[in-house]
Design an enzyme around this catalytic site. Structure first.
Site, PDB file in Angstrom:
ATOM      1  N   GLY A  19       0.856  -1.183   0.000  1.00  0.00           N
ATOM      2  CA  GLY A  19       0.000   0.000   0.000  1.00  0.00           C
ATOM      3  C   GLY A  19       0.891   1.232   0.000  1.00  0.00           C
ATOM      4  O   GLY A  19       1.888   1.293   0.745  1.00  0.00           O
ATOM      5  N   CYS A 129      -8.357  -4.625  -3.858  1.00  0.00           N
ATOM      6  CA  CYS A 129      -7.028  -4.655  -3.245  1.00  0.00           C
ATOM      7  C   CYS A 129      -7.114  -4.250  -1.767  1.00  0.00           C
ATOM      8  O   CYS A 129      -8.158  -4.410  -1.120  1.00  0.00           O
ATOM      9  CB  CYS A 129      -6.071  -3.748  -4.013  1.00  0.00           C
ATOM     10  SG  CYS A 129      -4.331  -4.047  -3.594  1.00  0.00           S
ATOM     11  N   ASP A 198      -2.187   4.621  -6.126  1.00  0.00           N
ATOM     12  CA  ASP A 198      -0.729   4.635  -5.967  1.00  0.00           C
ATOM     13  C   ASP A 198      -0.133   5.883  -6.585  1.00  0.00           C
ATOM     14  O   ASP A 198       0.840   6.430  -6.067  1.00  0.00           O
ATOM     15  CB  ASP A 198      -0.102   3.371  -6.581  1.00  0.00           C
ATOM     16  CG  ASP A 198      -0.344   2.191  -5.668  1.00  0.00           C
ATOM     17  OD1 ASP A 198      -1.381   1.535  -5.834  1.00  0.00           O
ATOM     18  OD2 ASP A 198       0.472   1.980  -4.748  1.00  0.00           O
ATOM     19  N   ASN A 208      -3.626   2.523  -9.955  1.00  0.00           N
ATOM     20  CA  ASN A 208      -3.900   1.714  -8.750  1.00  0.00           C
ATOM     21  C   ASN A 208      -3.757   0.246  -9.125  1.00  0.00           C
ATOM     22  O   ASN A 208      -3.453  -0.087 -10.278  1.00  0.00           O
ATOM     23  CB  ASN A 208      -5.306   2.032  -8.209  1.00  0.00           C
ATOM     24  CG  ASN A 208      -5.540   1.455  -6.832  1.00  0.00           C
ATOM     25  OD1 ASN A 208      -4.731   1.631  -5.919  1.00  0.00           O
ATOM     26  ND2 ASN A 208      -6.632   0.731  -6.645  1.00  0.00           N
ATOM     27  N   LYS A 209      -3.959  -0.623  -8.167  1.00  0.00           N
ATOM     28  CA  LYS A 209      -3.766  -2.070  -8.346  1.00  0.00           C
ATOM     29  C   LYS A 209      -4.365  -2.565  -9.664  1.00  0.00           C
ATOM     30  O   LYS A 209      -5.453  -2.146 -10.047  1.00  0.00           O
ATOM     31  CB  LYS A 209      -4.419  -2.791  -7.162  1.00  0.00           C
ATOM     32  CG  LYS A 209      -4.371  -4.296  -7.168  1.00  0.00           C
ATOM     33  CD  LYS A 209      -3.005  -4.889  -7.363  1.00  0.00           C
ATOM     34  CE  LYS A 209      -1.994  -4.397  -6.367  1.00  0.00           C
ATOM     35  NZ  LYS A 209      -0.603  -4.760  -6.768  1.00  0.00           N
TER      36      LYS A 209
HETATM   37  C1  RUB Z   1      -1.903  -1.500  -3.079  1.00  0.00           C
HETATM   38  C2  RUB Z   1      -2.888  -0.619  -3.770  1.00  0.00           C
HETATM   39  C3  RUB Z   1      -3.600   0.393  -2.920  1.00  0.00           C
HETATM   40  C4  RUB Z   1      -2.840   1.714  -2.961  1.00  0.00           C
HETATM   41  C5  RUB Z   1      -3.363   2.702  -1.924  1.00  0.00           C
HETATM   42  O1  RUB Z   1      -1.094  -2.250  -3.988  1.00  0.00           O
HETATM   43  O2  RUB Z   1      -3.068  -0.661  -4.966  1.00  0.00           O
HETATM   44  O3  RUB Z   1      -4.881   0.632  -3.408  1.00  0.00           O
HETATM   45  O4  RUB Z   1      -1.462   1.499  -2.699  1.00  0.00           O
HETATM   46  O5  RUB Z   1      -3.089   2.256  -0.616  1.00  0.00           O
HETATM   47  P1  RUB Z   1       0.091  -3.155  -3.394  1.00  0.00           P
HETATM   48  P2  RUB Z   1      -3.060   3.298   0.599  1.00  0.00           P
HETATM   49  O6  RUB Z   1      -0.513  -4.142  -2.456  1.00  0.00           O
HETATM   50  O7  RUB Z   1       0.728  -3.762  -4.595  1.00  0.00           O
HETATM   51  O8  RUB Z   1       1.045  -2.212  -2.668  1.00  0.00           O
HETATM   52  O9  RUB Z   1      -4.401   3.954   0.606  1.00  0.00           O
HETATM   53  O10 RUB Z   1      -2.807   2.454   1.813  1.00  0.00           O
HETATM   54  O11 RUB Z   1      -1.970   4.273   0.315  1.00  0.00           O
END
Ligand code: RUB
Length: 306
Positions: A19, A129, A198, A208-209
Site C-alpha cells: 500500500g 485490493c 498509488d 492503482n492495483k
Molecule cells: C496496493 C494498492 C492500494 C494503494 C493505496 O497495492 O493498490 O490501493 O497502494 O493504498 P500493493 P493506501 O498491495 O501492490 O502495494 O491507501 O494504503 O496508500
C-alpha cells in the site's frame, strides 16, 4: 546503516509492507534510522549517504510517487539547511520524518471524515485490493453509525483483498469476498465503488492495483459512482513534464510457480484508470474532480514541482 535501508527496500519489494501509504512511511522511517546511526564525518558524506538510501528505496517499487515525494521532501530539508554539523542534520532528518508521518496521519483522518459522508445507510460498497485509506474511511463511516456492507475482491495474484477482508470483518462490517472476475456479476448490487491510489497523473488519471481500470469500466456501464480516495502527495510531477508513470512488472512466479516451459507470463502490478471514469477524488482538499488535480496539488504542495 545502509543495510537497514536495504532491509526496508527488500520488505517493500516482497510486499511485506504494501500500500502506497505504508510504503512511504517505511521509507521515511528507514531514512530516520540511517540518520540516527550515521558515521558520516562531514555534511557532504551525510548527504551522499541520504542519496544512496534514496536510490535503494526508489528502486524497491517503481510506481510509488508518495514514497518518492516523501523521501525528496526530507532530503530537501537537509539540502536547504546551512547547517554543517552532521549531528544537527541527522536530527533534522528525524524531525522531518516525524512531522511528515504526523501530517500524513492527520490527512488520512481528514480524508476519512470527508469520504465517510458519501456512504449512505444501507449502501453496498465495492473495493479492490487493500488501501489503508479506504479501510480507514469505512471504519470512520462505521464509527459515525452508518450501516452498510462491503464487497471486496480477492485481488489476484497477491491476494491483498484478504487483508481488506480481515480488517473489515474485525471492525464488524458485513463483508463479502468475490474473485476478481466476478465483479461484473455483483456490480448491479453495488451502490458505489471506492478504491485507493498509488499515483495521480497530471491528466487526472489514477494508477492503482491491476484490475482497477476494468472495475471502473464495469461501474461506468450501470452509472455507479467510482471514487478514488487518496493523498494528493501521490501526484507524480514527472507526468506533467511528459513522462508516463512507470508500471511495475512483478515476478511471474506470483502467478504460477512452476509454469510450462515457453509460457509467457506478464504480471503488471498496476493499471491506469482514465479520469473520464472517475466520479470524484476524495482527498485532503475535499471531493474534487480528477481534472482539477494539477491546480489543487500546485496550491497545496508547490514544493512538489520544484
Ligand atoms: C496496493 C494498492 C492500494 C494503494 C493505496 O497495492 O493498490 O490501493 O497502494 O493504498 P500493493 P493506501 O498491495 O501492490 O502495494 O491507501 O494504503 O496508500
Amino acid at each position: 546503516m545502509a543495510e537497514k535501508v536495504q532491509v526496508t527496500a527488500d520488505r517493500i519489494r516482497k510486499l511485506e509492507v504494501q500500500g502506497a501509504r505504508n510504503v512511504a512511511i517505511a521509507a521515511v522511517q528507514a531514512l530516520e534510522t540511517l540518520a540516527q546511526a550515521t558515521r558520516a564525518k562531514t555534511r557532504e558524506a551525510f548527504v551522499k549517504e541520504l542519496y544512496g538510501a534514496k536510490n535503494v528505496l526508489f528502486a524497491s517499487r517503481e510506481t510509488e510517487p508518495l514514497m518518492r515525494n516523501a523521501v525528496k521532501s526530507i532530503i530537501n530539508r537537509v539540502e536547504d539547511s546551512d547547517e554543517r554539523s552532521v549531528t544537527t542534520l541527522a536530527a533534522l532528518v528525524s524531525s522531518s520524518s516525524k512531522s511528515f508521518q504526523k501530517k500524513l496521519a492527520a490527512s488520512k483522518e481528514h480524508i476519512a471524515e470527508i469520504g465517510a459522508k458519501r456512504i449512505r445507510n444501507g449502501s453496498v460498497i465495492l473495493t479492490h485490493c487493500h488501501s489503508s485509506t479506504v479501510t480507514r474511511l469505512l471504519a470512520k463511516a462505521k464509527e459515525n453509525g452508518k450501516t452498510f456492507e462491503v464487497i471486496c475482491t480477492e485481488t489476484r495474484p497477491a491476494l491483498q483483498g484478504r487483508i481488506t477482508a480481515k480488517e473489515l470483518v474485525g471492525l464488524g462490517i458485513k463483508t463479502t469476498m468475490i474473485v476478481d472476475s466476478a465483479t461484473r456479476t455483483f456490480m448491479n448490487e453495488v451502490d458505489l465503488v471506492i478504491v485507493g491510489a498509488d499515483a495521480l497523473t497530471s491528466e487526472g488519471n489514477v494508477v492503482n492495483k491491476i484490475g482497477t481500470s476494468a472495475i471502473a469500466l464495469l461501474a461506468y456501464e450501470p452509472r455507479k459512482p467510482f471514487y478514488v480516495v487518496t493523498e494528493l502527495l501521490k501526484f507524480d510531477p514527472a507526468t506533467l513534464c511528459g513522462d508516463y508513470e512507470k508500471i511495475e512488472e512483478r515476478n511471474p512466479a506470483e502467478i504460477w510457480m512452476e509454469p510450462p516451459e515457453n509460457l509467457v507470463i506478464r504480471n503488471p502490478a498496476f493499471d491506469v484508470t482514465r479520469s473520464d471514469y472517475i466520479h470524484g477524488i476524495i482527498c485532503e482538499e475535499g471531493v474534487i474532480p480528477p481534472q482539477s488535480i494539477n491546480e489543487v496539488v500546485r496550491r497545496k504542495y508547490p514544493w512538489i514541482f520544484e
